[in-house]
Design an enzyme around this catalytic site. Sequence first.
Site, PDB file in Angstrom:
ATOM      1  N   ASN A 189     -13.010-102.540 -17.681  1.00  0.00           N
ATOM      2  CA  ASN A 189     -12.928-103.803 -18.386  1.00  0.00           C
ATOM      3  C   ASN A 189     -14.303-104.295 -18.826  1.00  0.00           C
ATOM      4  O   ASN A 189     -15.321-103.952 -18.215  1.00  0.00           O
ATOM      5  CB  ASN A 189     -12.246-104.848 -17.503  1.00  0.00           C
ATOM      6  CG  ASN A 189     -10.846-104.437 -17.115  1.00  0.00           C
ATOM      7  OD1 ASN A 189     -10.204-103.653 -17.807  1.00  0.00           O
ATOM      8  ND2 ASN A 189     -10.353-104.958 -16.006  1.00  0.00           N
TER       9      ASN A 189
ATOM     10  N   ASP B  18     -14.811-107.751 -19.393  1.00  0.00           N
ATOM     11  CA  ASP B  18     -14.640-109.210 -19.370  1.00  0.00           C
ATOM     12  C   ASP B  18     -15.520-109.960 -18.378  1.00  0.00           C
ATOM     13  O   ASP B  18     -15.493-111.191 -18.314  1.00  0.00           O
ATOM     14  CB  ASP B  18     -13.175-109.557 -19.109  1.00  0.00           C
ATOM     15  CG  ASP B  18     -12.605-108.824 -17.897  1.00  0.00           C
ATOM     16  OD1 ASP B  18     -13.329-108.647 -16.901  1.00  0.00           O
ATOM     17  OD2 ASP B  18     -11.424-108.415 -17.966  1.00  0.00           O
TER      18      ASP B  18
ATOM     19  N   HIS C 277     -17.375 -99.452 -19.757  1.00  0.00           N
ATOM     20  CA  HIS C 277     -17.342 -99.784 -21.181  1.00  0.00           C
ATOM     21  C   HIS C 277     -18.222-100.970 -21.531  1.00  0.00           C
ATOM     22  O   HIS C 277     -18.077-101.562 -22.600  1.00  0.00           O
ATOM     23  CB  HIS C 277     -15.892-100.046 -21.611  1.00  0.00           C
ATOM     24  CG  HIS C 277     -15.013 -98.862 -21.426  1.00  0.00           C
ATOM     25  ND1 HIS C 277     -13.683 -98.943 -21.066  1.00  0.00           N
ATOM     26  CD2 HIS C 277     -15.279 -97.531 -21.551  1.00  0.00           C
ATOM     27  CE1 HIS C 277     -13.170 -97.718 -20.961  1.00  0.00           C
ATOM     28  NE2 HIS C 277     -14.115 -96.860 -21.249  1.00  0.00           N
TER      29      HIS C 277
ATOM     30  N   CYS D 206     -31.066-111.045 -33.651  1.00  0.00           N
ATOM     31  CA  CYS D 206     -32.139-110.844 -32.683  1.00  0.00           C
ATOM     32  C   CYS D 206     -33.294-111.793 -32.980  1.00  0.00           C
ATOM     33  O   CYS D 206     -33.719-111.943 -34.126  1.00  0.00           O
ATOM     34  CB  CYS D 206     -32.620-109.392 -32.733  1.00  0.00           C
ATOM     35  SG  CYS D 206     -33.964-109.032 -31.576  1.00  0.00           S
TER      36      CYS D 206
ATOM     37  N   THR E  23      -4.399 -99.892 -13.750  1.00  0.00           N
ATOM     38  CA  THR E  23      -4.741 -98.845 -14.709  1.00  0.00           C
ATOM     39  C   THR E  23      -3.872 -97.620 -14.483  1.00  0.00           C
ATOM     40  O   THR E  23      -3.568 -97.266 -13.341  1.00  0.00           O
ATOM     41  CB  THR E  23      -6.226 -98.445 -14.613  1.00  0.00           C
ATOM     42  OG1 THR E  23      -6.493 -97.362 -15.525  1.00  0.00           O
ATOM     43  CG2 THR E  23      -6.609 -98.008 -13.205  1.00  0.00           C
ATOM     44  N   SER E  24      -3.490 -96.989 -15.576  1.00  0.00           N
ATOM     45  CA  SER E  24      -2.729 -95.739 -15.474  1.00  0.00           C
ATOM     46  C   SER E  24      -3.661 -94.553 -15.342  1.00  0.00           C
ATOM     47  O   SER E  24      -3.211 -93.425 -15.116  1.00  0.00           O
ATOM     48  CB  SER E  24      -1.834 -95.556 -16.707  1.00  0.00           C
ATOM     49  OG  SER E  24      -2.612 -95.609 -17.899  1.00  0.00           O
TER      50      SER E  24
ATOM     51  N   ASN F   6       0.071-101.025  -9.164  1.00  0.00           N
ATOM     52  CA  ASN F   6       0.430-101.160 -10.569  1.00  0.00           C
ATOM     53  C   ASN F   6       1.809-101.783 -10.713  1.00  0.00           C
ATOM     54  O   ASN F   6       2.608-101.796  -9.762  1.00  0.00           O
ATOM     55  CB  ASN F   6       0.401 -99.800 -11.270  1.00  0.00           C
ATOM     56  CG  ASN F   6      -0.979 -99.441 -11.800  1.00  0.00           C
ATOM     57  OD1 ASN F   6      -1.637-100.243 -12.459  1.00  0.00           O
ATOM     58  ND2 ASN F   6      -1.420 -98.212 -11.521  1.00  0.00           N
TER      59      ASN F   6
ATOM     60  N   ALA G  65      -0.917-107.442  -9.434  1.00  0.00           N
ATOM     61  CA  ALA G  65      -2.097-107.355  -8.581  1.00  0.00           C
ATOM     62  C   ALA G  65      -2.524-108.720  -8.064  1.00  0.00           C
ATOM     63  O   ALA G  65      -3.071-108.844  -6.969  1.00  0.00           O
ATOM     64  CB  ALA G  65      -3.247-106.704  -9.344  1.00  0.00           C
TER      65      ALA G  65
END
Length: 268
Positions: free
Chosen positions: A121, A123, A138, A167, A208-209, A233, A252
Amino acid sequence: MYCAVYPEQFGLYVRFAIVMEENIKRAAEIIRKSKHLIALTGAGISVESGIPDFRSSGGLWEKYDPMVYAHIDSFRRSPEMVWEMIFEMVAMTKQAKPNPAHHALAELEKMGLLKAVITQNIDNLHQEAGSVNVIEYHGNAHVLECLRCSAKYSVDEYPNDGTIPKCRSCNEILKPGVVFFGEVIPGDALMESQMLAGSSDAILVVGTSAVVYPASNIPFIAKQNRGSVIEMNLEHTGLTGSITDVFIEGSAGITLPKLVEEVRALLQ
């Protein structure tokens, strides 16, 4: 009255509740005995925080073709166009708050049981919940980076008024610190996560799978190390019938706090 009207449904519910309770107890015992527990999390853990899976119905990729709006080549050619999507992504993650599942993992770390969270994630919710050792496959949407001079900024340093951030050193349009299509997973995140998985004796797979490589390989590395796989899950995945040792079905945000409560009871 309820039993008389819906006896079959009630029976299924009771059996489901019993199985869940038994599996939570099994998972808690595994965690109590573990010396090197890690967690792998995916989009499912943040759905309860109001962030839909980008790939699901209503997700970001339903509105924006990721090969057009989330590819690094597109950003280099037309960053202004890509920022149309980025504004929505950043707004979605900034207004989200950690849910009980994020807090439960942070609590396991505070208890000295969870060594690291490996997340797919972007976030920042694990950190906001209090998790310290978070490995981000990621990247993080709360960071802005300059592709020209490598400067980095917090997204909070720029006004949320629709102005594309630039910038302050070289005036280049900034890019979110997330891994776009066409970019590689950060090497340090990849190496550290594989090292942790290789030395783990238990892993929590949450929301997550685990089908997207290289994150999908983490549970298998742990299993090869004879680690126990605890999967949490909403439904069965490809892991469930292959390497999962304990499967806990459900949200969850409900099951993880119950698991932490059971672990705490065992440690008393």
